[in-house]
Design a protein around this motif. Structure first.
Motif, PDB file in Angstrom:
ATOM      1  N   ALA A 224     -60.745  13.276  14.863  1.00 47.86           N
ATOM      2  CA  ALA A 224     -60.058  13.377  16.159  1.00 47.86           C
ATOM      3  C   ALA A 224     -59.944  12.008  16.815  1.00 47.86           C
ATOM      4  N   LEU A 225     -61.010  11.213  16.723  1.00 49.98           N
ATOM      5  CA  LEU A 225     -60.982   9.869  17.304  1.00 49.98           C
ATOM      6  C   LEU A 225     -59.956   8.988  16.594  1.00 49.98           C
ATOM      7  N   LYS A 226     -59.886   9.101  15.287  1.00 49.32           N
ATOM      8  CA  LYS A 226     -58.931   8.286  14.536  1.00 49.32           C
ATOM      9  C   LYS A 226     -57.492   8.615  14.949  1.00 49.32           C
ATOM     10  N   ILE A 227     -57.196   9.909  15.089  1.00 48.57           N
ATOM     11  CA  ILE A 227     -55.845  10.303  15.513  1.00 48.57           C
ATOM     12  C   ILE A 227     -55.544   9.753  16.900  1.00 48.57           C
ATOM     13  N   TRP A 228     -56.487   9.918  17.804  1.00 49.54           N
ATOM     14  CA  TRP A 228     -56.305   9.438  19.184  1.00 49.54           C
ATOM     15  C   TRP A 228     -56.109   7.923  19.213  1.00 49.54           C
ATOM     16  N   PHE A 229     -56.962   7.197  18.487  1.00 50.56           N
ATOM     17  CA  PHE A 229     -56.881   5.745  18.503  1.00 50.56           C
ATOM     18  C   PHE A 229     -55.592   5.236  17.843  1.00 50.56           C
ATOM     19  N   ARG A 230     -55.132   5.937  16.817  1.00 55.09           N
ATOM     20  CA  ARG A 230     -53.853   5.543  16.209  1.00 55.09           C
ATOM     21  C   ARG A 230     -52.726   5.689  17.232  1.00 55.09           C
ATOM     22  N   ASN A 231     -52.790   6.771  18.021  1.00 57.08           N
ATOM     23  CA  ASN A 231     -51.780   6.952  19.069  1.00 57.08           C
ATOM     24  C   ASN A 231     -51.865   5.851  20.127  1.00 57.08           C
ATOM     25  N   LEU A 232     -53.072   5.309  20.307  1.00 63.67           N
ATOM     26  CA  LEU A 232     -53.269   4.206  21.260  1.00 63.67           C
ATOM     27  C   LEU A 232     -53.058   2.852  20.599  1.00 63.67           C
ATOM     28  N   ARG A 233     -52.696   2.876  19.284  1.00 59.10           N
ATOM     29  CA  ARG A 233     -52.426   1.659  18.504  1.00 59.10           C
ATOM     30  C   ARG A 233     -53.686   0.836  18.211  1.00 59.10           C
ATOM     31  N   TYR A 234     -54.770   1.545  17.887  1.00 59.05           N
ATOM     32  CA  TYR A 234     -55.997   0.904  17.412  1.00 59.05           C
ATOM     33  C   TYR A 234     -56.237   1.337  15.976  1.00 59.05           C
ATOM     34  N   ASP A 235     -56.970   0.506  15.215  1.00 60.43           N
ATOM     35  CA  ASP A 235     -57.214   0.847  13.813  1.00 60.43           C
ATOM     36  C   ASP A 235     -58.412   1.789  13.683  1.00 60.43           C
ATOM     37  N   ASP A 236     -58.608   2.303  12.465  1.00 58.30           N
ATOM     38  CA  ASP A 236     -59.664   3.286  12.214  1.00 58.30           C
ATOM     39  C   ASP A 236     -61.058   2.702  12.412  1.00 58.30           C
ATOM     40  N   GLU A 237     -61.186   1.393  12.248  1.00 57.78           N
ATOM     41  CA  GLU A 237     -62.493   0.755  12.392  1.00 57.78           C
ATOM     42  C   GLU A 237     -63.043   0.923  13.806  1.00 57.78           C
ATOM     43  N   THR A 238     -62.135   1.025  14.776  1.00 56.54           N
ATOM     44  CA  THR A 238     -62.569   1.178  16.162  1.00 56.54           C
ATOM     45  C   THR A 238     -63.349   2.470  16.362  1.00 56.54           C
ATOM     46  N   SER A 239     -62.883   3.554  15.744  1.00 56.62           N
ATOM     47  CA  SER A 239     -63.580   4.832  15.888  1.00 56.62           C
ATOM     48  C   SER A 239     -64.955   4.791  15.228  1.00 56.62           C
ATOM     49  N   GLU A 240     -65.063   4.095  14.095  1.00 56.93           N
ATOM     50  CA  GLU A 240     -66.351   3.993  13.418  1.00 56.93           C
ATOM     51  C   GLU A 240     -67.355   3.210  14.266  1.00 56.93           C
ATOM     52  N   LYS A 241     -66.897   2.143  14.877  1.00 54.09           N
ATOM     53  CA  LYS A 241     -67.772   1.347  15.741  1.00 54.09           C
ATOM     54  C   LYS A 241     -68.229   2.166  16.948  1.00 54.09           C
ATOM     55  N   LEU A 242     -67.324   2.988  17.445  1.00 50.35           N
ATOM     56  CA  LEU A 242     -67.651   3.797  18.608  1.00 50.35           C
ATOM     57  C   LEU A 242     -68.724   4.835  18.262  1.00 50.35           C
ATOM     58  N   ILE A 243     -68.590   5.471  17.115  1.00 45.14           N
ATOM     59  CA  ILE A 243     -69.569   6.480  16.694  1.00 45.14           C
ATOM     60  C   ILE A 243     -70.948   5.843  16.510  1.00 45.14           C
ATOM     61  N   LYS A 244     -70.983   4.630  15.957  1.00 44.62           N
ATOM     62  CA  LYS A 244     -72.262   3.935  15.769  1.00 44.62           C
ATOM     63  C   LYS A 244     -72.951   3.671  17.107  1.00 44.62           C
ATOM     64  N   ARG A 245     -72.168   3.505  18.157  1.00 40.55           N
ATOM     65  CA  ARG A 245     -72.739   3.260  19.486  1.00 40.55           C
ATOM     66  C   ARG A 245     -73.483   4.488  20.024  1.00 40.55           C
ATOM     67  N   CYS A 246     -73.229   5.637  19.448  1.00 40.47           N
ATOM     68  CA  CYS A 246     -73.897   6.856  19.928  1.00 40.47           C
ATOM     69  C   CYS A 246     -75.375   6.878  19.582  1.00 40.47           C
ATOM     70  N   GLN A 247     -75.850   5.875  18.848  1.00 43.05           N
ATOM     71  CA  GLN A 247     -77.271   5.660  18.583  1.00 43.05           C
ATOM     72  C   GLN A 247     -77.953   6.892  17.986  1.00 43.05           C
ATOM     73  N   GLY A 248     -77.317   7.475  16.995  1.00 40.91           N
ATOM     74  CA  GLY A 248     -77.923   8.616  16.319  1.00 40.91           C
ATOM     75  C   GLY A 248     -77.705   9.947  16.999  1.00 40.91           C
ATOM     76  N   GLY A 249     -77.123   9.931  18.193  1.00 43.20           N
ATOM     77  CA  GLY A 249     -76.881  11.183  18.903  1.00 43.20           C
ATOM     78  C   GLY A 249     -75.792  12.009  18.258  1.00 43.20           C
ATOM     79  N   LEU A 250     -74.845  11.331  17.584  1.00 43.50           N
ATOM     80  CA  LEU A 250     -73.748  11.999  16.904  1.00 43.50           C
ATOM     81  C   LEU A 250     -73.508  11.310  15.565  1.00 43.50           C
ATOM     82  N   SER A 251     -73.181  12.105  14.554  1.00 47.52           N
ATOM     83  CA  SER A 251     -72.930  11.539  13.232  1.00 47.52           C
ATOM     84  C   SER A 251     -71.451  11.267  13.002  1.00 47.52           C
TER      85      SER A 251
END
Length: 288
Positions: A224-251
């Motif tokens: 879902a994040l990848k689709i949203w970020f593509r619509n905002l013109r960001y690459d897939d790496e942005t969503s991966e970095k964002l998930i890592k920021r969740c500090q283990g709270g979300l996989s």
């Protein structure tokens, strides 16, 4: 009671509009139960939306300091003033509840016009500082407000409302308790603004996130994040970095519909930190 409603409608030349889903509660016991559920006191100022023929209004008037009734239909506003005009603490405001200025009130009691259920709910939550609201909705709409995470009816509406308020069921009301009889049943809920629990670091960012990803409630967070970020013109790496920021709270493998409010707040705070680091545009300057 049914005949009384019918005679009043005839007296004032009122024809219920099917296009607006207009139906009038005819069961006095249920009306009394709704008013009792509001826990009114003589110090309260109440807002009622869609006063109709005063079924709730006349029960509220003797219990409170002041009651404002917003009524869009001119003929119904005339009827309310005529039927309850001697009540000094009653003020009928003729106009559309989505447009008129909302008077200050600490309680809301209303059989809401079902055609505006969503916009009027958010207007009340965002613009009126109330202690509690007892509101009647179409049952299907109310079930979405009450649904737990992971259920079929859990939706963006559920999240946006429960982020702002605690919602509990008061009672269900069968269609036969109205005139004309509608095609659907109704549900009365009590809504109390939320003052405890998890809140996002920034509300605007939270709502921006929910609008962006909740078009895909059955997808995994990562997708879902990848689709949203593509619509905002960001690459897939942005969503991966964002998930890592969740500090283990979300996989990232969890499905959106299964996320609790606390987990969505965690995700929102990761988005906020990503914005602060300059990796995402700031929706607070342009929320679209």
């Amino acid at each position: 009671m049914s005949e009384s409603v019918k005679s009043l409608l005839a007296k004032y030349g009122i024809k219920p509009k099917k296009t607006l889903g207009q139906s009038f509660l005819i069961n006095g016991s249920i009306a009394e139960e709704i008013v009792i559920a509001a826990h009114l006191s003589i110090d309260d100022t109440v807002l009622e939306i869609g006063g109709g023929l005063g079924t709730l209004t006349r029960r509220i008037v003797p219990r409170v300091r002041k009651i404002y009734v917003i009524e869009k239909e001119k003929t119904l506003a005339i009827a309310l003033r005529d039927l309850l005009g001697e009540s000094e603490n009653l003020e009928v405001i003729e106009g559309d509840a989505l447009d008129v200025r909302l008077p200050a009130a600490n309680k809301v009691v209303a059989n809401l016009p079902y055609s505006i259920s969503s916009p009027i709910t958010f207007r009340l939550l965002d613009e009126l500082r109330f202690e509690s609201a007892v509101l009647m909705y179409q049952k299907e709409f109310a079930e979405r407000l009450l649904s737990p995470a992971g259920s079929r009816d859990y939706s963006r509406l559920t999240i946006e409302v429960t982020y702002r308020a605690h919602v509990e069921r008061v009672r269900n009301v069968q269609a036969k308790e109205f005139y004309p009889v509608p095609k659907v049943d109704s549900t009365v809920v009590r809504m109390t603004p939320r003052t405890s629990g998890s809140f996002a670091l920034d509300d605007t960012v939270f709502h921006w996130l929910i609008r962006g990803i909740y078009s895909y409630p059955n997808k995994q967070i990562r997708k879902a994040l990848k689709i949203w970020f593509r619509n905002l013109r960001y690459d897939d790496e942005t969503s991966e970095k964002l998930i890592k920021r969740c500090q283990g709270g979300l996989s990232g493998n969890e499905r959106l519909r299964e996320l609790s409010l606390d987990e969505l707040v965690t995700l929102s705070d990761s988005v906020f930190e990503t914005i602060e680091d300059g990796m995402l545009r700031d929706p607070r300057s342009n929320p679209k």
